[in-house]
Design an enzyme around this catalytic site. Structure first.
Site, PDB file in Angstrom:
ATOM      1  CE  LYS A  58      -2.246  -5.427  -5.746  1.00 37.68           C
ATOM      2  NZ  LYS A  58      -0.966  -4.688  -5.902  1.00 37.68           N
TER       3      LYS A  58
ATOM      4  CB  SER B 295       1.309  -1.156  -6.077  1.00 35.53           C
ATOM      5  OG  SER B 295       1.300  -0.873  -7.453  1.00 35.53           O
TER       6      SER B 295
ATOM      7  CB  SER C 215      -1.753  -1.972  -8.592  1.00 35.55           C
ATOM      8  OG  SER C 215      -0.837  -2.661  -7.769  1.00 35.55           O
TER       9      SER C 215
END
Lengths: 476, 96
Positions: A76, A175, A151
């Site tokens: 990420k 997330s 996210s």
């Protein structure tokens, strides 16, 4: 050979037995990332990935036996990898280059992984759809018109879309789990403190953890084994021994007590997720687990509680972005005050601004007791109820989301977006481990997940239960 | 329930070092009120008997405070939009 139909463990085996080289795998996955470019899951493919893979092949030839030797991984975009850009999908950090490795990156590299790229996300991890990225929306791996979730949307689509066998996300309120669920893969939020947060750009420090995202439960357990453990750079990372997650994963679950919450039994009625949640309950019973209904009366307050604590921490963490130290400075600023205000106003997106403002509201004098202190008390009350549950039960079963992935652009009101995390936030508020795994489909054929929450530091039981459910679903 | 007005939002914006134009302020006030309505739910919870415990469990051990090599001054400044002679550079603040 289409490697992306294989599990992570099968990849590990292929490399170990010399049936494929790291270079071949890396080139294969880079080509997959390029083929799938329109999904906008991956923001950058690292240009040294193939040369790193070649060097790894040499190491492997010379006897190197790391757990992830030669395996391509995507991280990420809020996890620091030295010498590479790390932007948190924010214009503010558009040109920020990591000057050191996050502990999880060090652990991946020590295990021999090849980090091939960084994945799109909601700006500063604030969001549940990856629509809040400054670098464009990520599309769902199953239905291009739908959101990826967030996210960690890019990381989820990277695995679900066959661009890598393992990715890392971060989970502050769901997330990792929500995007995994709505793309049909497996993801865990470990116990708070199980994985070091060093080198992960902070959003809400008391709630977040890094978690692996994979196609299968066993893959996930294997990956967490690499990531878990104490780091001297993060004193909130625990020095408890990391047990072997794989060793007991096949152990039968008969006799385990699994709690379902009375409040959730009510809340799921009529939701898309109801059928897959109830099916999972049946699977657990059929495997001999005892389903125990208990109550957590304030369950629904986990969401508002989170939206006080997380913004309060976010506003403090994002205070460092002042236009002086990191990456962006407004060209329109004439003095120091304007550097702060204009750099932040131009650099942050709407959702980030909302949360900074909300954080300052709940922390400001006159409101601090009514909001921040109250939320901390509610958090404690939830922890107290969870303690009672975990004295009697080994785990809690929850749905992951209310429904499948929604259409891109469909949710414009912040509160309806926040409710995406209705069932996931509780694990962050409690600090306990929670895994999501596929549990069925909606009528529109979109993936749904269920969650297993466990006691603090009892990821082993969480994996064992999840693996048993996955096994039964495969047979069906 | 807290009512929020434009003056309060402007005060928060100033605390947050953020600026909003008039049009986005209005939308912001609406969204903000909805969010506060949602988070306001916690007020209904009886927490009078709750005893808040320490957040962390086994994090008692702090490492020794020793000076060690970290990342260099040059590396720190690499991400600064403007630096000069090993320092972060900002516009002049003091009058001559």
């Amino acid at each position: 050979m289409e490697y992306n139909t294989l599990s992570l463990l099968e990849h590990v085996d292929l490399v170990k037995t010399g049936k494929v080289t790291s270079e071949e795998l890396t080139k294969y996955y880079i080509s997959k990332c390029k083929e799938m470019e329109k999904y906008n899951a991956v923001l950058e493919i690292f240009d040294d990935a193939t040369s790193n893979a070649k060097a790894m092949d040499e190491k492997i030839k010379n006897g190197f036996k790391g757990a992830l030797a030669g395996i391509p991984v995507i991280i990420k975009d809020n996890i620091l990898y030295k010498g590479k850009k790390c932007t948190c999908s924010s214009k503010f950090l558009e040109n920020y280059v990591a000057q050191y490795n996050a502990t999880v990156v060090e652990k991946l590299l020590d295990a021999g992984a090849i980090i091939i790229g960084r994945a799109n996300m909601d700006e500063f991890a604030m969001g549940s759809s990856t629509e809040n990225s400054a670098f464009g929306v990520t599309h769902n791996a199953v239905n291009f018109d739908c959101v990826a979730g967030g996210s960690s949307g890019g990381s989820a689509v990277a695995v679900a879309g066959g661009m890598c066998p393992l990715s890392l996300g971060t989970d502050t309120g769901g997330s990792v789990r929500q995007p995994c669920a709505i793309n049909g893969i497996v993801g865990i939020k470990p116990t708070y403190g199980r994985v070091s947060r060093y080198g992960v750009i902070a959003f809400a420090s008391s709630l977040e953890q890094v978690g692996p995202m994979t196609k299968t439960v066993k893959d996930n357990a294997y990956a967490l084994q690499v990531l878990a453990g104490h780091s001297k750079f993060d004193e909130t990372s625990s020095n408890r021994e990391v047990p072997s997650y794989i060793e007991e994963i096949e152990k039968p679950i008969a006799g385990l007590k699994i709690c379902v919450l009375k409040e959730v039994e009510e809340a799921v009625k009529g939701l898309d997720t109801e059928k897959s949640y109830r099916n999972t309950k049946q699977i657990l019973s059929s495997l001999g687990a005892e389903i125990v209904e208990m109550s957590m009366p304030d369950f629904s307050l986990s969401l508002p509680c989170y939206y006080v604590i997380a913004p309060a921490e976010a506003t403090s963490n994002l205070g460092r972005f002042d236009g002086i130290k990191y990456s962006r400075r407004s060209e329109n600023a004439k003095n120091v005050d304007e550097i702060y205000t204009k750099s932040r106003t131009e650099g942050f997106g709407d959702e980030v601004k909302r949360r900074i403002m909300l954080g300052n509201f709940v922390l400001s004098s006159g409101f601090f007791d009514a909001y921040y202190n109250k939320a901390k008390a509610v958090q404690q009350k939830l922890k107290d109820s969870a303690k009672e549950i975990f004295e009697k039960c080994d785990a809690i079963l929850l749905p992951t989301t209310a429904g499948g992935a929604f259409k891109i652009g469909a949710k414009t009101d912040p509160v309806s977006m926040y409710k995406e995390d209705l069932f996931t936030i509780i694990a962050n508020i409690l600090g306990v481990p929670a895994i999501t795994l596929p549990a069925g489909k909606t009528e529109d054929n979109m993936p749904l997940g269920v969650q297993i929450l466990g006691r603090e530091f009892d990821e082993a039981t969480v994996y064992r239960i999840a693996n048993a459910i996955e096994g039964e679903r495969r047979k069906a | 329930m807290e009512k929020i007005d434009i003056a309060e939002v402007k005060r928060l914006a100033s605390l947050s070092a953020l600026e909003f134009d008039e049009k986005s302020l209005e939308k912001f006030v609406g969204d903000f009120e909805n969010i506060l309505n949602m988070v306001g739910e916690i007020q209904k919870c009886d927490t009078s008997k709750v005893e808040i415990k320490r957040a962390c469990h086994d994090f008692d051990e702090l490492r020794d405070d020793e000076a060690k090599e970290g990342i260099s001054q040059e590396e720190v400044l690499l991400n600064s939009p403007k630096s000069r002679k090993g320092c972060f550079a900002v516009p002049q603040m003091l009058e001559e």
